[in-house]
Design an enzyme around this catalytic site. Structure first.
Site, mmCIF file in Angstrom:
data_model
loop_
_atom_site.group_PDB
_atom_site.id
_atom_site.type_symbol
_atom_site.label_atom_id
_atom_site.label_comp_id
_atom_site.label_asym_id
_atom_site.label_seq_id
_atom_site.Cartn_x
_atom_site.Cartn_y
_atom_site.Cartn_z
ATOM 1 N N ASP A 187 0.873 -1.318 -0.026
ATOM 2 C CA ASP A 187 -0.003 -0.121 -0.035
ATOM 3 C C ASP A 187 0.943 1.183 0.019
ATOM 4 O OD1 ASP A 187 0.858 -0.202 2.796
ATOM 5 O OD2 ASP A 187 -1.198 0.220 3.458
ATOM 6 N N SER A 188 2.186 0.947 0.080
ATOM 7 C CA SER A 188 3.183 2.221 -0.242
ATOM 8 C C SER A 188 2.968 2.637 -1.510
ATOM 9 C CB SER A 188 4.530 1.644 0.017
ATOM 10 O OG SER A 188 4.681 0.432 -0.777
ATOM 11 N N ASP A 213 -0.825 -6.326 0.122
ATOM 12 C CA ASP A 213 -1.193 -5.248 1.430
ATOM 13 C C ASP A 213 -2.689 -5.340 1.301
ATOM 14 O OD1 ASP A 213 0.877 -4.660 3.151
ATOM 15 O OD2 ASP A 213 1.494 -3.053 1.947
ATOM 16 N N LYS A 239 -1.086 -9.354 3.634
ATOM 17 C CA LYS A 239 -0.533 -8.549 4.778
ATOM 18 C C LYS A 239 -1.240 -7.220 5.357
ATOM 19 C CE LYS A 239 3.227 -5.835 4.344
ATOM 20 N NZ LYS A 239 2.874 -4.646 5.146
ATOM 21 N N GLU A 297 -1.347 -5.072 9.313
ATOM 22 C CA GLU A 297 -0.733 -4.381 10.305
ATOM 23 C C GLU A 297 -1.519 -4.526 11.708
ATOM 24 O OE1 GLU A 297 0.790 -0.688 7.368
ATOM 25 O OE2 GLU A 297 -0.210 -0.101 9.584
ATOM 26 N N GLU A 326 9.051 -3.523 11.369
ATOM 27 C CA GLU A 326 9.387 -2.035 10.633
ATOM 28 C C GLU A 326 9.741 -1.039 11.753
ATOM 29 O OE1 GLU A 326 7.994 1.493 7.847
ATOM 30 O OE2 GLU A 326 6.702 -0.365 8.009
#
Length: 260
Positions: A42-43, A81, A109, A111, A178
């Site tokens: 999602d960067s 993501d 993935k 968070e 991270e």
């Protein structure tokens, strides 16, 4: 790469290499170079869409880019993501994860830790492989007060370790760490049987990931400490990617200069 092969890397102490990709062309180049895993991150909100953070990335965006990348990936493990607010409850998580898997992802993935326990559980129950993400969580950047190193004090470090152990118990297959101190990342990696992939977390994680644009020196803003421009000393992108892979495998990257 098959998911089952991922665990063998940790067992034989071979570092895992991972780069982000958002389109078919870069994905093919990375795959041809032999990177172990490709993350549709999602960067893309930062490097493709030009936003200050990842919060505006939608499920539609992630599905579109995952489909594009999947067309070119033949060997690498393809991870996608889950974007902001796409896993607020178990039912929503399952639906969105299934959409990404249908788009070509082999693993999703997202968070967070204990607060998303129901979401981790429902994906395990439905045999959808999951990559966790602890430490600095870009989707929580506002709550965290900016892009700051996490786990510097004893209580926050213990929280990250506890969450890591919980995620492993909930069936998570791999864990991204991270922006945490290298010593903490090493401790977590030692305590887990699943592989850890670091970004700004020191050399003792079981693998390393970088945003491909950062790795190639393509930046529109502040460059994080953990980033190394591999293109600056290379003649072309392929050479730079091969050097990233070599440097991770030989544990020459990251150095203390790129760690906390």
């Amino acid at each position: 790469m098959k998911l089952s092969e991922l665990n063998s890397f940790k067992v034989k102490d071979e570092k895992i290499t991972c780069l982000t990709a958002y389109d078919a062309s870069f994905a093919k180049l990375f795959d041809d170079c032999g990177v172990d895993a490709i993350l549709v991150g999602d960067s893309l909100g930062n490097v493709i869409q030009g936003s200050e953070n990842t919060l505006g990335v939608t499920m539609g965006d992630m599905i579109y880019h995952t489909q594009a990348v999947a067309k070119s990936v033949k060997s690498a493990l393809l991870i996608a993501d889950m974007p902001y607010r796409s896993y607020d409850n178990a039912e929503q998580t399952l639906k969105n994860a299934q959409s990404l898997m249908s788009a070509g992802a082999q693993m999703v993935k997202f968070e967070g830790g204990a607060e998303h326990e129901a979401s981790f559980k429902i994906l395990q129950e439905n045999s959808i492989p999951v990559c966790g993400h602890l430490g600095l969580q870009p989707q929580s950047v506002i709550e965290m007060g900016g892009y700051k190193v996490q786990g510097r004090d004893e209580s926050s470090a213990q929280k990250i370790l506890d969450d890591a152990l919980l995620l492993e118990s909930l069936g998570v297959s791999v864990l991204v760490l991270e922006c945490v101190p290298a010593q903490l990342a090493a401790k977590i990696s030692k305590h887990l049987t699943i592989p850890t992939i670091g970004i700004g977390a020191g050399v003792n994680c079981d693998g390393q990931v970088l945003v491909s644009y950062d790795m190639l020196g393509i930046n529109t803003g502040r460059v994080p400490k953990f980033v190394k421009n591999f293109l600056i000393e290379s003649n072309n992108i392929t050479t730079a990617v091969n050097e990233f892979i070599r440097s991770v495998k030989t544990q020459e990257f990251p150095t203390d200069q790129h760690s906390y």
